[in-house]
Design an enzyme around this catalytic site. Structure first.
Site, short mmCIF file in Angstrom:
data_model
loop_
_atom_site.label_atom_id
_atom_site.label_comp_id
_atom_site.label_asym_id
_atom_site.label_seq_id
_atom_site.Cartn_x
_atom_site.Cartn_y
_atom_site.Cartn_z
CG ASP A 106 -1.80 -1.19 1.36
OD1 ASP A 106 -2.32 -1.63 0.32
OD2 ASP A 106 -2.01 -1.69 2.49
CE LYS A 137 -10.49 -5.83 3.29
NZ LYS A 137 -9.33 -5.05 2.75
CG LEU A 138 -14.13 -8.85 -5.38
CD1 LEU A 138 -13.97 -10.13 -6.20
CD2 LEU A 138 -14.20 -7.63 -6.30
CB ALA A 161 0.75 -0.30 11.51
N GLY A 191 3.93 -13.09 14.69
CA GLY A 191 3.93 -14.44 15.25
C GLY A 191 2.66 -14.79 16.01
P1 BMP Z 1 -0.98 -2.60 7.79
O1 BMP Z 1 -0.12 -3.83 8.16
O2 BMP Z 1 -0.19 -1.49 7.24
O3 BMP Z 1 -1.88 -2.22 8.92
O4 BMP Z 1 -1.92 -3.03 6.56
C1 BMP Z 1 -2.87 -4.02 6.68
C2 BMP Z 1 -3.39 -4.41 5.32
O5 BMP Z 1 -4.36 -5.46 5.50
C3 BMP Z 1 -4.09 -3.30 4.56
O6 BMP Z 1 -3.82 -3.49 3.17
C4 BMP Z 1 -5.58 -3.53 4.82
O7 BMP Z 1 -6.40 -3.17 3.73
C5 BMP Z 1 -5.63 -5.05 5.01
N1 BMP Z 1 -6.69 -5.51 5.94
C6 BMP Z 1 -6.73 -5.11 7.25
O8 BMP Z 1 -5.90 -4.31 7.71
N2 BMP Z 1 -7.71 -5.61 8.06
C7 BMP Z 1 -8.66 -6.46 7.63
O9 BMP Z 1 -9.50 -6.89 8.40
C8 BMP Z 1 -8.62 -6.88 6.29
C9 BMP Z 1 -7.62 -6.39 5.44
O10 BMP Z 1 -7.58 -6.78 4.19
#
Ligand code: BMP
Length: 244
Positions: free
Chosen positions: A22, A82-83, A195, A201
């Protein structure tokens, strides 16, 4: 190519990390260069790449196709749109994503069986495109609704025979519960690591196959070193578990 590639990467005991590519906050003209740089750096230490609207809307589907082409032997590719739609739209999108080179697609499950997921699942099987259903999301607000719909969505997912699930690393209870119900026949992907608060893990310890990780890697000072550290934690966790 296809979902069999995802299964093969797991069986070959490659890394259990899926990178969420992203390009949040990256200057528009730098996004392609940023993507290639990070994908070159992480070859061999990340197994899959999840691409969603943040990248697709910035560079367009053709560029995404070029990126997949360039790195197709190094990673499996998940389209995260996320269709959630009716059958003829879903099957059309699935076909396009397959043609671009994706190996799996993420879909919501609340649209139900007939006229939506039954047909999508059938199309995905025809294409060997993995179908991954969102059971519960990783943010706090997921408790507003997903926690109430979990059992129903799981039953829809099993009826339409999805290949895998998206479950929150931030709420490992759902990963454990799903694994108890489905056994080891389907693949569990868990976002929410780093984040969003879960530790690397945690999800794997609770039964996930892959952790989806974005900012904790892409925004770190040295993505390669960070990824190697996470991969080491995964190896330790896997070494202490059986059945994975
Ligand atoms: P990050 O590790 O930077 O928080 O990103 C998480 C990724 O996973 C993002 O691309 C987000 O769209 C996706 N995601 C999420 O964070 N939670 C969900 O429940 C489903 C996801 O697809």
């Amino acid at each position: 190519m296809g979902f069999s590639k995802v299964v093969r990467f797991k069986e070959e005991k490659r890394s259990r990390i899926v990178l969420a590519l992203d390009p949040i906050g990256i200057a528009h003209e730098k996004v392609i260069e940023w993507s290639y740089k990070i994908l070159k750096e992480l070859e061999g230490i990340v197994s899959g790449v999840k691409i969603g609207l943040p990248l697709i809307l910035r560079v367009g589907l053709n560029h995404v196709g070029n990126i997949i082409d360039e790195f197709k032997d190094s990673y499996f590719w998940i389209a995260d749109l996320k269709l959630a739609d009716v059958a003829h739209i879903l099957t059309d999108i699935a076909e396009m994503l397959h043609n671009i080179g994706f190996d799996a697609v993420i879909s919501h499950l609340f649209t139900g069986r007939e006229g939506s997921l039954n047909e999508l699942s059938e199309k995905c099987k025809e294409l060997d495109l993995g179908l991954l259903g969102v059971l519960v999301m990783s943010h706090k607000g997921a408790n507003d609704l997903f926690s109430k719909t979990y059992e129903d969505l799981l039953s829809i997912a099993l009826d339409v025979d999805v290949d895998g699930f998206i479950l929150p690393a931030t709420m490992p209870f759902y990963i454990r519960r799903t694994r108890e119900v489905i056994g080891w026949s389907k693949i569990i992907f868990a976002p929410g690591v780093g984040a969003q608060g879960a530790s690397p893990g945690d999800a794997i310890r609770n039964g996930a196959d892959f952790e989806i990780i974005g900012r904790a890697i892409t925004f770190s000072e040295n993505p390669k070193i960070t990824t190697l550290k996470i991969a080491k934690i995964h190896e330790e966790v896997l070494g202490s578990c059986t059945g994975k």
